[in-house]
Design an enzyme around this catalytic site. Structure first.
Site, mmCIF file in Angstrom:
data_model
loop_
_atom_site.group_PDB
_atom_site.id
_atom_site.type_symbol
_atom_site.label_atom_id
_atom_site.label_comp_id
_atom_site.label_asym_id
_atom_site.label_seq_id
_atom_site.Cartn_x
_atom_site.Cartn_y
_atom_site.Cartn_z
ATOM 1 N N GLY A 7 34.515 90.974 60.910
ATOM 2 C CA GLY A 7 34.876 91.455 59.275
ATOM 3 C C GLY A 7 35.178 92.374 59.009
ATOM 4 N N GLY A 9 36.574 94.225 56.432
ATOM 5 C CA GLY A 9 36.670 95.112 55.234
ATOM 6 C C GLY A 9 36.254 96.143 55.084
ATOM 7 N N ALA A 10 36.264 97.513 54.548
ATOM 8 C CA ALA A 10 37.241 98.893 54.376
ATOM 9 C C ALA A 10 36.751 99.659 55.323
ATOM 10 C CB ALA A 10 36.541 99.113 53.196
ATOM 11 N N LEU A 11 34.991 99.242 56.002
ATOM 12 C CA LEU A 11 34.800 99.765 57.444
ATOM 13 C C LEU A 11 34.672 99.202 58.355
ATOM 14 C CD1 LEU A 11 32.594 101.994 58.490
ATOM 15 C CD2 LEU A 11 30.765 100.375 58.552
ATOM 16 N N ALA A 122 34.716 104.569 53.119
ATOM 17 C CA ALA A 122 35.848 103.889 53.093
ATOM 18 C C ALA A 122 35.804 103.171 51.691
ATOM 19 C CB ALA A 122 36.730 103.220 54.281
ATOM 20 N N LYS A 176 18.183 106.161 57.140
ATOM 21 C CA LYS A 176 19.530 105.756 56.579
ATOM 22 C C LYS A 176 19.050 105.009 55.509
ATOM 23 C CE LYS A 176 23.824 105.390 55.692
ATOM 24 N NZ LYS A 176 23.953 104.335 53.946
ATOM 25 N N ASN A 184 20.679 103.635 45.793
ATOM 26 C CA ASN A 184 21.489 101.976 45.696
ATOM 27 C C ASN A 184 21.113 101.358 44.164
ATOM 28 O OD1 ASN A 184 22.630 103.231 47.698
ATOM 29 N ND2 ASN A 184 23.138 100.948 48.603
ATOM 30 N N GLU A 256 23.045 94.214 48.976
ATOM 31 C CA GLU A 256 21.925 94.453 50.260
ATOM 32 C C GLU A 256 20.350 94.371 50.346
ATOM 33 O OE1 GLU A 256 25.435 96.482 53.017
ATOM 34 O OE2 GLU A 256 24.811 97.813 51.714
HETATM 35 O O1 KPL Z 1 25.577 104.240 51.836
HETATM 36 C C1 KPL Z 1 25.801 104.449 50.553
HETATM 37 C C2 KPL Z 1 25.897 102.850 49.653
HETATM 38 O O2 KPL Z 1 26.741 103.383 48.490
HETATM 39 O O3 KPL Z 1 26.163 102.555 50.974
HETATM 40 C C3 KPL Z 1 25.850 106.034 49.610
HETATM 41 C C4 KPL Z 1 25.440 106.886 50.932
HETATM 42 C C5 KPL Z 1 24.440 105.773 48.406
HETATM 43 C C6 KPL Z 1 26.536 106.406 49.819
HETATM 44 O O4 KPL Z 1 27.659 106.435 48.484
#
Ligand code: KPL
Length: 305
Positions: A7, A9-11, A122, A176, A184, A256
């Site tokens: 993967g 992508g940005a992360l 990111a 989280k 979201n 997601e």
């Molecule tokens: O994790 C996030 C996301 O956008 O997926 C947050 C914490 C809501 C930051 O935008």
């Protein structure tokens, strides 16, 4: 250490960059084969790092000592499963994604399996990836083979701090999930930046109340006001952000939602709980997804990994 990052992508690029800089032997793994992968990462201090990596090298995968998976939850089973037969039995796999329930979609793996929950931020432009804000990564075991792998947290911490080991990663992942399940989908509903959710705090309160019911039944000690406080803290700290889910909707990608709100609703059903606020938000986001999925004239966008 020989590391494969699945993967890019940005992360994924953030980790590729950090691990390469630490001197690890890193390769990327892409959905579509390419002989090399060139990336450029711009740090929070605006320093730029460019590098070209080998990708999709099966021999390297067979000698891999760590597989870091930065795919989104919905891409994970189809991206990861083809790699498993090539991966050494003792090679730890770290799944780094938002949401929960992915493991339910995977067969039982012999490799040690960990989950990482991160607030590193990111984003990607066509030319570079930008490290937007430093965050905190919590890492912990998903199976018994991974129970004694706390040294992995130290290895990751040296590359991209802060990283800490949590034996009880389930609680971290739920906390989280709670933040993502409020912010979201609400940003999708109101088509707004995270900070504008300060105008709909009564809705935030109701959503937190429903999440607390499920988390308590999961055996996690929390309550409405604790959840409300942590959600509001994130709304304020990321006020200028467009949530990842709103970005996915705007780019007409799948979101997601099934691994965030969908998982919350699935667990609620197991406990005989009804969550009307989250059910409505779930329908809202699924409707947006199906509107563009059924649009046969839409341009096919490049895959994000
Ligand atoms: O994790 C996030 C996301 O956008 O997926 C947050 C914490 C809501 C930051 O935008």
């Amino acid at each position: 250490m020989r590391i494969t990052v699945l993967g890019c992508g940005a992360l994924g690029q953030l980790w590729l960059c950090a691990l390469t800089k630490m001197g690890h032997d890193v390769q990327g793994w892409l959905k579509v084969f390419a002989p090399h992968f060139r990336f450029q990462v711009v740090s929070t201090e605006q320093d730029s790092f460019s590098h070209t990596l080998s990708v999709n090298d099966s021999q390297k995968l067979q000698q891999c000592e760590l597989l870091l998976v930065t795919l989104k939850a919905q891409q994970l089973p189809s991206g990861l499963l083809p790699l498993i037969p090539l991966l050494p039995k003792e090679c730890p796999i770290i799944l780094m994604h938002n949401g929960l329930g992915v493991v339910d979609d995977l067969p039982q793996l012999t490799q040690p399996l960990c989950h990482a929950v991160t607030t590193q931020a990111a984003y990607r432009t066509p030319t570079a990836t930008f490290h937007k804000a430093w965050g905190f990564t919590q890492l912990g075991p998903l199976n018994s083979a991974a129970a004694s792998l706390s040294n992995l947290a130290e290895i990751l911490h040296q590359a991209l701090p802060d990283v800490a080991w949590y034996d009880d990663i389930k609680t971290s992942a739920w906390k989280k999930l709670a933040v993502n399940a409020v912010i979201n989908p609400l940003t999708v509903k109101y088509h707004c930046q995270n900070g504008q959710l300060m105008d709909v705090l009564s809705e935030v309160t109701l959503l937190c109340r429903e999440i607390a019911l499920v988390m308590n039944r999961e055996g996690i000690h929390t309550d409405d006001s604790q959840l409300f406080e942590s959600v509001v803290n994130v709304i304020q700290a990321t006020a200028g952000n467009y949530s990842s889910m709103l970005q996915d909707i705007q780019a007409q990608r799948s979101t997601e939602i099934d691994y965030i709100t969908g998982y919350l609703l699935k667990r609620a059903r197991c406990f005989g709980l009804n969550l009307p606020q989250h059910s409505a938000l779930y329908q809202w986001v699924k409707q947006q997804e199906s509107d563009y999925a059924s649009d046969t004239l839409r341009t096919t966008l490049p895959s994000s990994w």
